[in-house]
Design a protein around this motif. Structure first.
Motif, PDB file in Angstrom:
ATOM      1  N   LEU A  26       1.511   0.824  -8.681  1.00 30.24           N
ATOM      2  CA  LEU A  26       1.468   1.902  -7.704  1.00 30.24           C
ATOM      3  C   LEU A  26       2.721   2.762  -7.804  1.00 30.24           C
ATOM      4  O   LEU A  26       3.840   2.249  -7.824  1.00 30.24           O
ATOM      5  CB  LEU A  26       1.354   1.345  -6.287  1.00 30.24           C
ATOM      6  CG  LEU A  26       0.077   0.582  -5.941  1.00 30.24           C
ATOM      7  CD1 LEU A  26       0.109   0.139  -4.488  1.00 30.24           C
ATOM      8  CD2 LEU A  26      -1.165   1.427  -6.217  1.00 30.24           C
ATOM      9  N   VAL A  27       2.503   4.071  -7.845  1.00 29.74           N
ATOM     10  CA  VAL A  27       3.598   5.037  -7.883  1.00 29.74           C
ATOM     11  C   VAL A  27       3.431   6.009  -6.724  1.00 29.74           C
ATOM     12  O   VAL A  27       2.335   6.536  -6.500  1.00 29.74           O
ATOM     13  CB  VAL A  27       3.614   5.815  -9.213  1.00 29.74           C
ATOM     14  CG1 VAL A  27       4.559   7.011  -9.145  1.00 29.74           C
ATOM     15  CG2 VAL A  27       4.017   4.899 -10.364  1.00 29.74           C
ATOM     16  N   GLU A  28       4.510   6.245  -6.021  1.00 33.87           N
ATOM     17  CA  GLU A  28       4.509   7.251  -4.959  1.00 33.87           C
ATOM     18  C   GLU A  28       5.322   8.463  -5.412  1.00 33.87           C
ATOM     19  O   GLU A  28       6.504   8.339  -5.743  1.00 33.87           O
ATOM     20  CB  GLU A  28       5.102   6.709  -3.669  1.00 33.87           C
ATOM     21  CG  GLU A  28       5.093   7.745  -2.541  1.00 33.87           C
ATOM     22  CD  GLU A  28       5.661   7.235  -1.243  1.00 33.87           C
ATOM     23  OE1 GLU A  28       5.585   7.972  -0.229  1.00 33.87           O
ATOM     24  OE2 GLU A  28       6.193   6.106  -1.218  1.00 33.87           O
ATOM     25  N   GLU A 119      -5.510  15.302  -4.755  1.00 32.88           N
ATOM     26  CA  GLU A 119      -6.965  15.316  -4.583  1.00 32.88           C
ATOM     27  C   GLU A 119      -7.573  13.934  -4.792  1.00 32.88           C
ATOM     28  O   GLU A 119      -8.676  13.655  -4.301  1.00 32.88           O
ATOM     29  CB  GLU A 119      -7.602  16.313  -5.560  1.00 32.88           C
ATOM     30  CG  GLU A 119      -7.209  17.761  -5.321  1.00 32.88           C
ATOM     31  CD  GLU A 119      -7.777  18.314  -4.017  1.00 32.88           C
ATOM     32  OE1 GLU A 119      -8.730  17.718  -3.478  1.00 32.88           O
ATOM     33  OE2 GLU A 119      -7.270  19.356  -3.547  1.00 32.88           O
ATOM     34  N   THR A 120      -6.886  13.070  -5.532  1.00 34.27           N
ATOM     35  CA  THR A 120      -7.389  11.717  -5.781  1.00 34.27           C
ATOM     36  C   THR A 120      -6.400  10.646  -5.319  1.00 34.27           C
ATOM     37  O   THR A 120      -6.508   9.481  -5.712  1.00 34.27           O
ATOM     38  CB  THR A 120      -7.683  11.509  -7.283  1.00 34.27           C
ATOM     39  OG1 THR A 120      -6.486  11.766  -8.040  1.00 34.27           O
ATOM     40  CG2 THR A 120      -8.782  12.449  -7.760  1.00 34.27           C
ATOM     41  N   ALA A 121      -5.424  11.030  -4.498  1.00 36.37           N
ATOM     42  CA  ALA A 121      -4.398  10.083  -4.045  1.00 36.37           C
ATOM     43  C   ALA A 121      -5.031   8.946  -3.241  1.00 36.37           C
ATOM     44  O   ALA A 121      -6.072   9.106  -2.599  1.00 36.37           O
ATOM     45  CB  ALA A 121      -3.356  10.808  -3.205  1.00 36.37           C
ATOM     46  N   LEU A 122      -4.376   7.801  -3.253  1.00 35.45           N
ATOM     47  CA  LEU A 122      -4.908   6.603  -2.604  1.00 35.45           C
ATOM     48  C   LEU A 122      -4.755   6.674  -1.086  1.00 35.45           C
ATOM     49  O   LEU A 122      -3.756   7.165  -0.565  1.00 35.45           O
ATOM     50  CB  LEU A 122      -4.186   5.356  -3.113  1.00 35.45           C
ATOM     51  CG  LEU A 122      -4.752   4.673  -4.360  1.00 35.45           C
ATOM     52  CD1 LEU A 122      -4.728   5.586  -5.558  1.00 35.45           C
ATOM     53  CD2 LEU A 122      -3.999   3.383  -4.643  1.00 35.45           C
ATOM     54  N   SER A 123      -5.742   6.154  -0.404  1.00 29.75           N
ATOM     55  CA  SER A 123      -5.652   5.972   1.038  1.00 29.75           C
ATOM     56  C   SER A 123      -4.775   4.766   1.337  1.00 29.75           C
ATOM     57  O   SER A 123      -4.480   3.943   0.459  1.00 29.75           O
ATOM     58  CB  SER A 123      -7.046   5.736   1.622  1.00 29.75           C
ATOM     59  OG  SER A 123      -7.574   4.505   1.152  1.00 29.75           O
ATOM     60  N   SER A 124      -4.359   4.625   2.586  1.00 31.39           N
ATOM     61  CA  SER A 124      -3.551   3.464   2.967  1.00 31.39           C
ATOM     62  C   SER A 124      -4.327   2.166   2.758  1.00 31.39           C
ATOM     63  O   SER A 124      -3.745   1.137   2.384  1.00 31.39           O
ATOM     64  CB  SER A 124      -3.099   3.588   4.429  1.00 31.39           C
ATOM     65  OG  SER A 124      -4.218   3.719   5.296  1.00 31.39           O
ATOM     66  N   GLU A 125      -5.649   2.208   2.961  1.00 33.04           N
ATOM     67  CA  GLU A 125      -6.473   1.018   2.736  1.00 33.04           C
ATOM     68  C   GLU A 125      -6.480   0.630   1.267  1.00 33.04           C
ATOM     69  O   GLU A 125      -6.391  -0.561   0.920  1.00 33.04           O
ATOM     70  CB  GLU A 125      -7.910   1.261   3.223  1.00 33.04           C
ATOM     71  CG  GLU A 125      -8.065   1.377   4.724  1.00 33.04           C
ATOM     72  CD  GLU A 125      -7.664   2.761   5.258  1.00 33.04           C
ATOM     73  OE1 GLU A 125      -7.414   3.677   4.426  1.00 33.04           O
ATOM     74  OE2 GLU A 125      -7.596   2.907   6.489  1.00 33.04           O
ATOM     75  N   SER A 129      -5.029  -2.860  -0.385  1.00 34.53           N
ATOM     76  CA  SER A 129      -5.940  -3.664  -1.190  1.00 34.53           C
ATOM     77  C   SER A 129      -5.379  -3.905  -2.583  1.00 34.53           C
ATOM     78  O   SER A 129      -5.455  -5.022  -3.117  1.00 34.53           O
ATOM     79  CB  SER A 129      -7.300  -2.970  -1.284  1.00 34.53           C
ATOM     80  OG  SER A 129      -8.176  -3.684  -2.133  1.00 34.53           O
ATOM     81  N   PHE A 130      -4.776  -2.872  -3.164  1.00 32.52           N
ATOM     82  CA  PHE A 130      -4.201  -3.029  -4.501  1.00 32.52           C
ATOM     83  C   PHE A 130      -3.041  -4.010  -4.480  1.00 32.52           C
ATOM     84  O   PHE A 130      -2.896  -4.840  -5.385  1.00 32.52           O
ATOM     85  CB  PHE A 130      -3.741  -1.670  -5.046  1.00 32.52           C
ATOM     86  CG  PHE A 130      -3.265  -1.725  -6.474  1.00 32.52           C
ATOM     87  CD1 PHE A 130      -4.149  -1.517  -7.515  1.00 32.52           C
ATOM     88  CD2 PHE A 130      -1.941  -1.998  -6.776  1.00 32.52           C
ATOM     89  CE1 PHE A 130      -3.721  -1.586  -8.840  1.00 32.52           C
ATOM     90  CE2 PHE A 130      -1.495  -2.069  -8.084  1.00 32.52           C
ATOM     91  CZ  PHE A 130      -2.396  -1.855  -9.129  1.00 32.52           C
ATOM     92  N   LEU A 131      -2.199  -3.923  -3.465  1.00 29.78           N
ATOM     93  CA  LEU A 131      -1.052  -4.825  -3.380  1.00 29.78           C
ATOM     94  C   LEU A 131      -1.486  -6.277  -3.194  1.00 29.78           C
ATOM     95  O   LEU A 131      -0.807  -7.204  -3.658  1.00 29.78           O
ATOM     96  CB  LEU A 131      -0.147  -4.403  -2.229  1.00 29.78           C
ATOM     97  CG  LEU A 131       0.613  -3.083  -2.421  1.00 29.78           C
ATOM     98  CD1 LEU A 131       1.314  -2.683  -1.128  1.00 29.78           C
ATOM     99  CD2 LEU A 131       1.621  -3.201  -3.559  1.00 29.78           C
ATOM    100  N   LYS A 132      -2.632  -6.483  -2.544  1.00 28.25           N
ATOM    101  CA  LYS A 132      -3.091  -7.848  -2.281  1.00 28.25           C
ATOM    102  C   LYS A 132      -3.865  -8.440  -3.446  1.00 28.25           C
ATOM    103  O   LYS A 132      -3.686  -9.609  -3.784  1.00 28.25           O
ATOM    104  CB  LYS A 132      -3.967  -7.858  -1.022  1.00 28.25           C
ATOM    105  CG  LYS A 132      -3.197  -7.637   0.274  1.00 28.25           C
ATOM    106  CD  LYS A 132      -4.135  -7.659   1.470  1.00 28.25           C
ATOM    107  CE  LYS A 132      -3.368  -7.448   2.773  1.00 28.25           C
ATOM    108  NZ  LYS A 132      -4.289  -7.430   3.946  1.00 28.25           N
ATOM    109  N   ASN A 133      -4.755  -7.653  -4.048  1.00 27.62           N
ATOM    110  CA  ASN A 133      -5.641  -8.225  -5.071  1.00 27.62           C
ATOM    111  C   ASN A 133      -5.887  -7.321  -6.266  1.00 27.62           C
ATOM    112  O   ASN A 133      -6.854  -7.521  -7.010  1.00 27.62           O
ATOM    113  CB  ASN A 133      -6.987  -8.637  -4.440  1.00 27.62           C
ATOM    114  CG  ASN A 133      -7.648  -7.484  -3.698  1.00 27.62           C
ATOM    115  OD1 ASN A 133      -7.551  -6.324  -4.105  1.00 27.62           O
ATOM    116  ND2 ASN A 133      -8.315  -7.803  -2.602  1.00 27.62           N
TER     117      ASN A 133
END
Length: 260
Positions: A26-28, A119-125, A129-133
């Motif tokens: 993940l990159v911010e 336009e395709t940035a990740l939602s908080s959900e 989810s990515f951080l967990k699994n």
């Protein structure tokens, strides 16, 4: 130029056969920046560099090529480019946005924009989810090439280029309205190439504005080109070469970003 808003995205591609595209992480992108709609055209290069044009495939609307990273960022490689393109550009054509200047994109900024930016940035959900699994994956969220899963729709590559560069803006744009992010010419980025950099970023969870300027000898270029097969034009594919390398397949794209 196109405004790119901050956001979080998945960088890399775990399905790739190339290890330097792994692991996905993940990159911010924390600050808004502007990016060129298309790679720098020869007409722009000539206007800045006093009519000097190194390109093999000549045409004002074709992307400039045969320019090295050093020609763009540092200058002084030889007498043909005694002063860096960016130095001249920022001096003679300064930004109209206060506190911003022209530079090359970081590798993360480039891939964020190629994958659609805000336009395709990740939602908080999605982030949690990515951080967990490690779900969703990049393949679930992004097209293979910049704006499409069909390269012929968005880019010039070995199968449709007739062995030459093409005028910019002739294929379909991606979600941000950017042209030629896949194919036509490869594009220099700021970063040095470190094959372990993605693993180092992964360890941080969500890494903010990554930029590698410490480890490596080669400079990164992205996007594939007119001579490349489709696999090399994917939004996650990484290439690099020595910063003094001038080649007919490599150009660049500008960003306008806050002065650091």
């Amino acid at each position: 130029m196109i405004l790119v808003e901050p956001g979080v995205f998945i960088m890399g591609d775990n399905q790739s056969e190339y290890d330097d595209e792994k692991p996905e992480h993940l990159v911010e992108i924390t600050q808004p920046f502007y990016i060129g709609e298309y790679p720098v055209a020869q007409a722009v290069w000539k206007a800045v560099m006093q009519e000097h044009n190194p390109s093999q495939f000549v045409g004002g609307c074709r992307p400039v090529e045969q320019v090295s990273w050093q020609d763009i960022v540092e200058g002084g490689q030889d007498d043909s480019v005694p002063e860096a393109f960016l130095d001249r550009l920022n001096h003679d054509f300064p930004s109209q946005v206060p506190g911003y200047h022209f530079r090359l994109p970081t590798e993360a900024e480039w891939e964020y924009a190629a994958k659609g930016g805000h336009e395709t940035a990740l939602s908080s959900e999605h982030i949690q989810s990515f951080l967990k699994n490690s779900q969703p994956t990049a393949a679930n969220l992004y097209t293979t090439f910049a704006g499409s899963d069909q390269l012929k729709e968005v880019g010039w590559y070995s199968q449709n280029s007739h062995s030459e560069t093409k005028h910019v803006e002739q294929r379909q744009p991606n979600e941000l309205g950017l042209y030629d992010m896949s194919g036509n010419v490869e594009e220099w980025c700021l970063d040095l190439d470190d094959t372990d950099f993605y693993a180092k970023c992964k360890e941080q969870g969500v890494v903010q504005d990554p930029l590698n300027v410490e480890v490596g000898r080669y400079r990164v270029h992205r996007g594939g080109s007119w001579i490349r097969d489709a696999d090399y034009c994917r939004v996650s594919y990484r290439s690099s070469w020595i910063p003094t390398h001038r080649y007919v397949i490599i150009g660049f794209r500008l960003v306008l970003a806050p002065v650091q």
